[in-house]
Design an enzyme around this catalytic site. Structure first.
Site, PDB file in Angstrom:
ATOM      1  CE  LYS A 181      38.071  31.766  43.856  1.00 40.07           C
ATOM      2  NZ  LYS A 181      37.521  33.066  44.274  1.00 40.07           N
ATOM      3  CB  CYS A 234      30.760  31.385  47.304  1.00 41.64           C
ATOM      4  SG  CYS A 234      32.243  30.374  47.259  1.00 41.64           S
ATOM      5  NE  ARG A 253      29.212  36.969  45.513  1.00 44.50           N
ATOM      6  CZ  ARG A 253      30.254  36.188  45.268  1.00 44.50           C
ATOM      7  NH1 ARG A 253      30.113  34.880  45.249  1.00 44.50           N
ATOM      8  NH2 ARG A 253      31.442  36.695  45.024  1.00 44.50           N
ATOM      9  CG  ASP A 278      37.404  36.902  49.899  1.00 40.63           C
ATOM     10  OD1 ASP A 278      36.158  36.859  49.991  1.00 40.63           O
ATOM     11  OD2 ASP A 278      37.996  37.309  48.891  1.00 40.63           O
ATOM     12  NE  ARG A 317      34.426  28.042  42.812  1.00 46.38           N
ATOM     13  CZ  ARG A 317      33.963  29.147  43.388  1.00 46.38           C
ATOM     14  NH1 ARG A 317      33.100  29.071  44.365  1.00 46.38           N
ATOM     15  NH2 ARG A 317      34.338  30.331  42.977  1.00 46.38           N
TER      16      ARG A 317
END
Ligand code: EPU
Length: 430
Positions: free
Chosen positions: A22, A116, A121, A306, A398
């Site tokens: 991804k 997200c 960020r 992640d 996603r």
């Protein structure tokens, strides 16, 4: 809208094939803008982020053909159309449109990215890079306006090691005049993948995968074919799942070197793992006790942020106290309250989660607030006694291609159900 239903406690067994990455895909697709003839990317994951980016390329005049997992983009008739709103807000990686459009057209208007919610960020390092290349960058009513008479190579030191800034600066610099040097660059495999595509398009890039990247700008880039790397985070998620609820799970189409930090931690816990070329086998954990371990997320090749959330679910079954510290996103802990609903003994202290185990998780109604929190809850649901309902499926989709089908293929009992009217109302009011 739908939710996931998971009947826990059924051991998983068999083979699961990993899709394309991804976090590469979301950069490779915008990178096609930089070429003057068709680019084909093979092996893309079937996820909503890819569909959204396809739509965005079409909005700016690209001709896109997407068949199964292969996408061909003809960028020859693209124009620098402003994209201040709409689909750009649906994913974080729409920021790569800034670098790619700036590189090709020397101007772009792109809405601030979504994605997200993991705490703040910022994109200041991306902007610092574009400015160093000679662009003026302004933020007007939630959209970033970029413009340059010409882009000139520059020496750019990143104050924060950032995957997104490293790739974005590369995208803008490949068609700048002269040499760009990115220092303190991120080293993630996805950066090498993007550099490989750009090199196949005719760009001159050296050092991707190290912390100094040198780019000699070229006038034009041409079309090519490129095969994406496998998704190390999807692979890591299934490896963790194999340890959490498996009785022999083979993860196929992996680059094991991309997951060394995860595999080392799992072995430290006592998980039986075998590696064979592009496969990882997680042996049956039946009757084995798992040891508690501490993890600290770091930039690559450290433990990936992640995988922190999925790993936390596994740690609920290990013996003793584990501490998970996220140094990348200090607020990436929205899964913790949900795991507590499932009887986990966890508390958040600053940037860390403290987990006491082992605990037998219990099925509950939980909500996935972001992509990897969703993966953590799916793993927890498969480990739990009883039925778990996970809302927020759209976050999971996603990033995880055909997750229900892949898990059913491993023997899990998991299915989609439509949300009730009451649940729809709760979502709207949230
Ligand atoms: N940061 C800044 N300024 C910047 C950019 C980043 O302060 O200009 C900070 C961030 O706030 C964060 C750290 O630097 O604390 C690292 O952020 P980075 O830029 O590396 O993250 P990203 O490029 O926005 C990508 C992945 C994320 C993954 C991170 C870290 C994509 C589209 N996203 O994000 O993936 O967590 O790198 O590895 O590639 C996910 O897949 O679930 C996901 C969130």
């Amino acid at each position: 809208m739908e939710k996931l239903m998971i009947a826990g406690g059924y051991p998983l067994k068999g083979t699961v094939r990993i899709s394309g990455a991804k976090n590469s895909a979301v950069a490779l697709i915008p990178a096609t803008i930089l070429a003057e003839s068709p680019v084909t990317i093979e092996g893309l994951p079937d996820i909503s982020d890819v569909q959204i980016l396809k739509g965005l390329l079409e909005e700016v005049g690209g001709k896109v053909h997407f068949d199964q997992n292969d996408m061909t983009v003809d960028p020859s008739s693209m124009i620098s159309m402003p994209l201040p709103n709409g689909k750009v807000k649906m994913l974080r990686a729409s920021y790569y449109l800034m670098g790619a459009m700036l590189g090709r057209f020397k101007k772009a208007v792109i809405g601030l990215p979504g994605g997200c919610h993991l705490g703040p960020r910022p994109i200041d390092q991306h902007i610092k890079g574009f400015e160093a290349l000679g662009a003026s960058v302004t933020n007007e009513q939630g959209a970033i306006y970029l413009r340059a008479d010409e882009l000139r190579g520059a020496r750019i030191y990143l104050d924060v090691v950032s995957v997104g800034a490293t790739i974005n600066i590369m995208l803008a610099a490949v068609r700048a005049k002269g040499r760009t040097i990115i220092e303190n660059a991120a080293k993630e495999p996805e950066i090498i993948d993007v550099a490989t595509l750009l090199s196949n398009m005719g760009a001159k890039i050296k050092g991707a995968g190290t912390d100094v990247i040198r780019i000699d700008g070229v006038e034009n880039l041409h079309g090519c074919r490129h095969t994406i790397i496998p998704d190390r985070i999807e692979a890591g998620t299934y490896i963790i799942l194999g340890a959490a609820a498996g009785q022999g799970v083979l993860i196929d189409n992996v680059i094991p070197q991309h997951l060394e930090s995860l595999i080392a931690k799992l072995r430290e816990m006592g998980v039986n793992i075998e590696i064979n070329d592009d496969q990882v086998f997680v042996g049956s954990q039946e009757g084995r006790k798992l040891k508690a371990v501490d993890i600290k997320t770091l930039v690559y090749p450290g433990f990936p942020t992640d995988l922190q959330q999925p790993f936390t679910s596994l740690l609920t079954k290990s013996e003793g106290t584990s501490i998970v510290t996220d140094t990348i996103y200090g607020a990436r802990f929205k899964h913790i309250d949900e795991l507590r609903r499932m009887s986990a003994d966890i508390k958040v202290e600053g940037r860390s989660a403290v987990i006491h185990g082992p605990v037998q998780l219990q099925g509950a109604k939980v909500k996935a607030s972001d992509l990897r929190a969703g993966a953590a809850l799916v793993i927890a649901g498969l480990m739990a006694e009883g039925v778990t309902e996970v809302t927020g499926l759209e976050h999971i989709e996603r990033g995880y291609s055909h997750i229900v089908e892949k898990l059913n293929g491993l023997g899990a009992t998991i299915w989609r159900e439509s949300l009730t009217t009451e649940e729809m109302d709760q979502m709207k009011n949230a």
